[in-house]
Design a protein around this motif. Structure first.
Motif: not given
Length: 145
Positions: A25-26, A42-49
């Protein structure tokens, strides 16, 4: 580890699944960062990589900057690594250590860097070794057992 890798390990009082959830989780990365450079996802980061996922981070090393990362190694609850445009990788390896404990190894792998000479001359291996030790201590503190 090779000459272009710096690793440190610790045993954390939590199962691999709990630690991996944090690492994948970034938005949680600033909580464990021992370098003081990771500010926010950043806002576009996924909740789970996942493998191939990209995520941006707000950073600060002297001056603020943004960095885009790509997950290049991924094994659920065991291994995750990401790299950015410079080519070096940040890798996390989780291995069960019995009784709900996990051996956690963080590696700064600059064997894949586009400019390894610059990384060495700028002192990143030594600085990152110190930051990894602080990061692992912060991670351990999040799971007091």
């Amino acid at each position: 580890m090779g000459t272009r890798q710096v690793s440190r390990s610790t045993v954390v009082a939590a199962p691999p699944e709990q630690i991996f959830a944090l690492l994948a989780d970034p938005a949680q990365h600033p909580l464990i960062d021992g370098s003081g450079t990771v500010r926010a996802s950043r806002g576009s980061a996924p909740a789970k990589l996942s493998l191939g996922a990209t995520f941006g981070m707000d950073m600060r090393m002297g001056a603020p900057y943004r960095i885009q990362n790509t997950v290049v190694e991924f094994e659920e609850n065991r291994l995750i690594a990401w790299r950015h445009f410079s080519g070096h990788r940040w890798r996390w390896l989780l291995e069960p250590a019995g009784d709900a404990h996990t051996s956690v190894t963080e590696t700064f792998d600059w064997s894949t860097a586009h400019s390894p000479l610059a990384i060495r001359l700028l002192g990143f291996p030594k600085r990152n070794a110190e930051a990894i030790e602080k990061t692992l201590a912060r991670l351990d503190g999040m799971f007091p057992g």
